[in-house]
Design an enzyme around this catalytic site. Structure first.
Site: not given
Ligand code: FAD
Length: 461
Positions: A30, A32, A197
């Site tokens: 990963g 991220g 948001e």
């Protein structure tokens, strides 16, 4: 290398331990927030001579996704490449092997991970940093009909759909009287930061851009409904911030429904738990986050939130040499509650694992992981946000919005991306614009237009 090759790694030789031992192989799954931070921290430890490891980063995508700004891609404020950054570009100067591939198996006894293409890689230390997926809690129709917002592909698809709805509504208007088939209704499930948001940005898109792009459209027909099961928006924020978010969204015309959930979703309507039906052809699910499916590959009983159970050093409980970090780890704060699935947790997890490996190489013990809360922020719309920082510092309005902008620019990886995002923000703010409003139709790429008619390309099948 053939697909079924196992890359074997000689015995662990941490800390430049002498005797000519090969460096230990650390595999990170990963790229991220957690994975990138760990690559950097390990590289730093190596440069300082504190650790001798070989690092491989595996990701099923060739890019890092800056998820906090995905909602701006979905609402045409930013381009995809502003928010996605090539892993090879970002890690060009780090000593790391990057492997594009999906991990589909983990043999924790043999210390081998298997990729979807059949390749097998052996490790000395495995770090699972594979993030989270959208959790639908089994609500009927969500998986089939609702949009998640976890990847650039989803954000782009959502942008296509949002923009397409206005085109369809304009066309329908030209063809005859307006109907109420839900074309211009957008339902957002979940009143956390992502839902808030997104609702604010969507309202702004309608008010600033759609109004100008489609002058014949009756903007009052557009309906943005935000559904939150709890009694307040922005759970985890103070009551004042929740109230500010509610007021800010309502001022922007968002229909906020509190204390009600979504019972089911179909292609053209949403049914709420109180029985109300809302015609809507676009539903965005921001109501749940679950661990990435790789969590189930380890053979451990998953912890709370179906995340991987970890000890105080983020080692997977009961498995040697495997760590879990970031959104996928069921790591607890001092209060015994699960830590939130946010970027600062992921980054601090990565720092801790790097420290554990460096300390172990020197025969030292590492103090248990402790999360340092960096606060929370959420935008409500143009020049409006709430921010709650450590030490009780709370901000609202323009000052909070400016703080949000600066923080997100600093967190964003890649200088080019920062410049590009900053320019887009300045342009959008000054021009009252959301300039990235392209509808990119996948069918155009997968279908060849020929003199014999449309042909589906073989690689698209
Ligand atoms: C819309 C949205 C808005 C957000 N806003 C904020 C915010 O404002 N502030 C904040 O702090 N946090 C925010 N977050 C949360 C934050 O983005 C996450 O907490 C953070 O990304 C977690 O980092 P991670 O490294 O654990 O996982 P991720 O960043 O999700 O990275 C996981 C990586 O693993 C890869 N992967 C997954 N499975 C496999 C596999 N089997 N094989 C190979 N690779 C795999 C994925 O491709 C991905 O690149 C937001 C999240 C979303 C979705």
């Amino acid at each position: 290398m053939s697909a079924d090759t196992t890359i074997t790694t000689p015995p662990v030789g941490e800390g430049g331990g002498g005797g000519g031992a090969s460096p230990a192989h650390v595999i990170i799954v990963g790229g991220g927030f957690a994975g990138l931070a760990l690559v950097r921290r390990l590289a730093k430890a190596r440069r300082r001579g504190r650790l001798d490891v070989r690092v491989t980063l595996i990701d099923r995508r060739n890019h890092h996704t800056f998820q906090p700004l995905l909602y701006q891609v979905a609402t045409a404020g930013l381009q995809t490449q502003d928010v996605g950054i090539s892993l090879r570009a970002i890690l060009r100067h780090q000593d790391v092997e990057i492997r594009l591939g999906e991990v589909t198996g983990v043999d924790t006894v043999g210390h081998v991970v298997t990729l979807a293409d059949g390749a097998r890689l052996s490790y000395d230390h495995l770090v699972i940093a594979a993030g989270a997926i959208t959790e639908d809690f089994g609500v009927p129709g969500v998986a089939e009909h609702a949009f998640g917002l976890k990847s650039l592909a989803e954000a782009t698809m959502l942008r296509n759909q949002v923009l397409r709805r206005f085109e369809e509504a304009s066309r329908a208007l030209a063809d005859g009287p307006a109907d109420e088939d839900g074309t211009l209704s957008f339902v957002i499930a979940g009143g956390g930061p992502t839902g808030v948001e997104l609702a604010g940005a969507l309202a702004e898109l309608v008010d600033l851009v759609v109004r100008r792009d489609h002058p014949s459209l009756d903007i009052d027909r557009v309906r943005i409904v935000l559904v939150e099961a709890r009694d307040a928006l922005l759970g985890g924020f103070s009551a004042r911030s929740s109230r500010a978010a509610l007021d800010g969204l309502q001022e922007r015309g968002v229909d906020v429904r509190l204390e009600v959930g979504i019972a089911s979703v179909t292609a053209d309507h949403v049914t709420l738990t109180d029985g109300e039906t809302i015609p809507a052809r676009l539903v965005i699910w921001a109501a749940g986050v679950g661990a990435s499916p790789i969590a189930t590959l380890l053979g451990v009983t998953l912890g709370r939130g179906r995340r991987i159970p970890v000890d105080e050093h983020l080692r997977v409980v009961g498995i040697d040499d495997v760590f879990a970090v970031g959104d996928i780890a069921a790591s607890e704060g001092a209060d015994g509650q699960l830590l939130p699935q946010v970027a600062p947790v992921a980054i601090q997890h990565a720092g801790h694992v790097a420290q554990v490996l460096a300390d172990a190489a020197k025969g030292r013990t590492t103090p248990a992981f402790r999360y340092r809360d960096k606060g929370s922020m959420a935008t409500i719309g143009r020049a409006s946000a709430v921010a709650e920082l450590p030490g009780g510092l709370r901000m609202r309005g323009t000052i909070a919005w400016l703080a949000w902008l600066v923080l997100h620019l600093l967190m964003l990886a890649g200088f080019r991306n920062r410049v590009s995002v900053l320019l887009s923000w300045i342009w959008n703010y000054l021009r009252h614009d959301h300039s990235a409003r392209l509808i990119l139709d996948q069918r155009e790429a997968t279908t060849a237009e020929t003199s014999r008619g449309p042909v589906t390309r073989s690689w698209a099948a």
